[in-house]
Scaffold this motif. Structure first.
Motif, PDB file in Angstrom:
ATOM      1  N   UNK A  50       0.825  -1.207   0.000  1.00 32.03           N
ATOM      2  CA  UNK A  50       0.000   0.000   0.000  1.00 32.03           C
ATOM      3  C   UNK A  50       0.857   1.252   0.000  1.00 32.03           C
ATOM      4  N   UNK A  51       1.867   1.283   0.864  1.00 39.14           N
ATOM      5  CA  UNK A  51       2.750   2.450   0.937  1.00 39.14           C
ATOM      6  C   UNK A  51       3.496   2.682  -0.368  1.00 39.14           C
ATOM      7  N   UNK A  63      -7.919   5.540  18.630  1.00 39.05           N
ATOM      8  CA  UNK A  63      -6.546   5.022  18.553  1.00 39.05           C
ATOM      9  C   UNK A  63      -6.066   5.014  17.114  1.00 39.05           C
ATOM     10  N   UNK A  64      -4.759   5.106  16.947  1.00 36.18           N
ATOM     11  CA  UNK A  64      -4.191   5.095  15.605  1.00 36.18           C
ATOM     12  C   UNK A  64      -4.262   3.692  15.020  1.00 36.18           C
ATOM     13  N   UNK A 105       0.458   8.261   8.291  1.00 32.19           N
ATOM     14  CA  UNK A 105       1.124   9.300   9.080  1.00 32.19           C
ATOM     15  C   UNK A 105       2.637   9.231   8.889  1.00 32.19           C
ATOM     16  N   UNK A 106       3.180   8.010   8.793  1.00 33.78           N
ATOM     17  CA  UNK A 106       4.606   7.858   8.524  1.00 33.78           C
ATOM     18  C   UNK A 106       4.981   8.378   7.146  1.00 33.78           C
ATOM     19  N   UNK A 114      -0.360  14.281   1.894  1.00 35.53           N
ATOM     20  CA  UNK A 114      -1.580  13.609   2.333  1.00 35.53           C
ATOM     21  C   UNK A 114      -2.357  14.517   3.277  1.00 35.53           C
ATOM     22  N   UNK A 115      -3.680  14.515   3.152  1.00 33.75           N
ATOM     23  CA  UNK A 115      -4.534  15.196   4.113  1.00 33.75           C
ATOM     24  C   UNK A 115      -5.350  14.135   4.845  1.00 33.75           C
ATOM     25  N   UNK A 116      -5.341  14.176   6.178  1.00 33.46           N
ATOM     26  CA  UNK A 116      -5.958  13.110   6.971  1.00 33.46           C
ATOM     27  C   UNK A 116      -6.874  13.697   8.031  1.00 33.46           C
TER      28      UNK A 116
END
Length: 425
Positions: free
Chosen positions: A347-348, A378-379, A387-388, A396-398
């Motif tokens: 995915x990354x 929780x993450x 996030x990494x 990226x917008x989260x």
């Protein structure tokens, strides 16, 4: 004779359309704030229905002339307690704006205003836009533009090119050797002190020059040139929005409802604001598929979760149908954050190597359980992965949401109009 035209088309409140439009322009900020507040309490389908909004009456004041100074006489009907010269006491408690009980509490007078469906949606979407809409291409354009296309020998008097006409007239006069006024003036001055024989010659020469001047006009119709214009296709921005949604078994009905509401709002926004925006719906479990709007929002599905399948499907569609050089590519993904541990690396890699380099904007919405707080979520595995990537510079917008009331603020935050140097985090 002056003609006065009165527009008497009525709105639902039986006010003239002209007055209604004037009010919306004058109180746009107040009405827009009321629309934003009202939208947080509505279902997504109700956003399209317009309705009643409340505006603080303090903001409805209109400019008017007042007399300053002097003495004013006022008649206050029903007064049996005070006489002229008495000082009126302030009401005890409260703010003077009304309350739930006499002399107690605090409230604000409001003005209620009914908005039509179109007015409500226009005000809600007024300050939203797709970021970085830069790439332009001649597409199937519905409007035509006009550009200069040289000069012509015929046209409207309003389009006469004075400079081009004068320059052509000058060139013609020089080429035909039209006598100059200075030459005539010199000959006429010589007449005063010349012999009789020379006088006859000068008069004959003057007559010939004046006759030539009459034959060669200062400006001839063949000199006139008009600016010419032609219609051309007007360049428009082409954009495609990819909607990626997780519909696997880990997504509860509440989570799917939040995701669908976000995408329905996005769908309304895109269709309302942009003519040439393609929308591609991709839903996924452990495999991804491109579906139509009805299936995306309402079709049942279940299974495992492989986020990479959706990203791979998006990459394949971009490669075959949407050339990045011609299209502004946007993507919005909604998920509960669940993903196979073994799928994280794939995915990354797909996101950083294939998707983000060709995308103008990528937004990730993580949906949580009902009755929770978004900042206490929780993450998840997917959130940690993204996030990494963002920490390493990925664009990226989260955002996280738990409740329906958070959909509108999050959507507005993601797509609000920003300056050229601002970027959504």
């Amino acid at each position: 004779m002056a003609i006065h035209i009165v527009d008497r088309r009525l709105n639902p409140g039986s006010k003239s359309l002209e007055n209604r439009q004037r009010f919306l322009r004058r109180a746009k900020a107040l009405v827009q704030g009321a629309v934003k507040k009202s939208s947080q309490e509505r279902d997504i389908k109700d956003v399209l229905e317009g309705g009643e909004v409340s505006v603080p009456i303090d903001g409805m004041d209109e400019p008017r002339f007042r007399r300053e100074g002097g003495t004013r006489d006022m008649v206050l009907p029903g007064n049996k307690k005070f006489v002229e010269g008495d000082v009126l006491p302030r009401p005890s408690g409260g703010s003077g704006k009304g309350g739930r009980q006499a002399g107690e509490g605090d409230s604000e007078d409001t003005f209620r205003f009914v908005l039509s469906r179109d007015e409500f949606v226009d005000l809600f979407l007024d300050d939203l836009e797709l970021p970085d809409l830069a790439k332009r291409k001649l597409a199937e354009v519905e409007s035509q533009g006009i550009r200069r296309a040289g000069y012509s020998t015929s046209g409207s008097p309003a389009n006469i090119s004075v400079s081009r006409t004068v320059s052509r007239a000058l060139a013609r006069r020089v080429a035909l050797r039209r006598p100059r006024p200075e030459a005539l003036a010199e000959l006429e001055a010589e007449l005063e002190n010349c012999s009789e024989a020379r006088r006859v010659e000068i008069l004959a020469e003057l007559e010939a020059l004046k006759s030539k001047i009459k034959r060669i006009p200062f400006i001839d119709p063949i000199d006139i040139r008009y600016r010419r214009f032609e219609t051309v296709p007007k360049p428009v921005a082409q954009a495609v929005m990819f909607c990626l949604m997780d519909v696997s078994g880990s997504m509860t009905e509440h989570m799917k409802d939040l995701a669908k509401r976000f995408y329905m709002l996005l769908y309304v926004f895109l269709k309302r604001r942009y003519r040439h925006v393609e929308i591609v719906f991709i839903r996924h479990t452990d495999r991804a598929e491109e579906v139509d709007e009805q299936t995306f929002f309402y079709g049942p599905a279940s299974g495992g979760t492989l986020v990479s399948s959706a990203l791979q499907a998006m990459h394949d569609i971009v490669r075959t149908r949407f050339r990045p050089a011609d299209w502004n590519i946007y993507a919005a993904q909604a998920s509960d954050g669940d993903n196979s541990y073994a799928d994280g690396e794939v995915t990354g890699r797909l996101l950083t190597d294939m998707i983000l380099p060709v995308s103008q904007f990528f937004a990730y919405l993580e949906v949580g359980q009902e009755h929770g707080l978004s900042y206490e979520m929780p993450n998840s595995a997917l959130w940690t992965l993204y996030e990494g990537l963002r920490a390493n510079g990925a664009a990226l917008s989260m955002r996280k949401v738990n409740e329906r009331s958070e959909i509108f603020p999050v959507f507005h935050d993601l797509f609000q109009r920003r300056g050229p140097q601002e970027r959504t985090a």
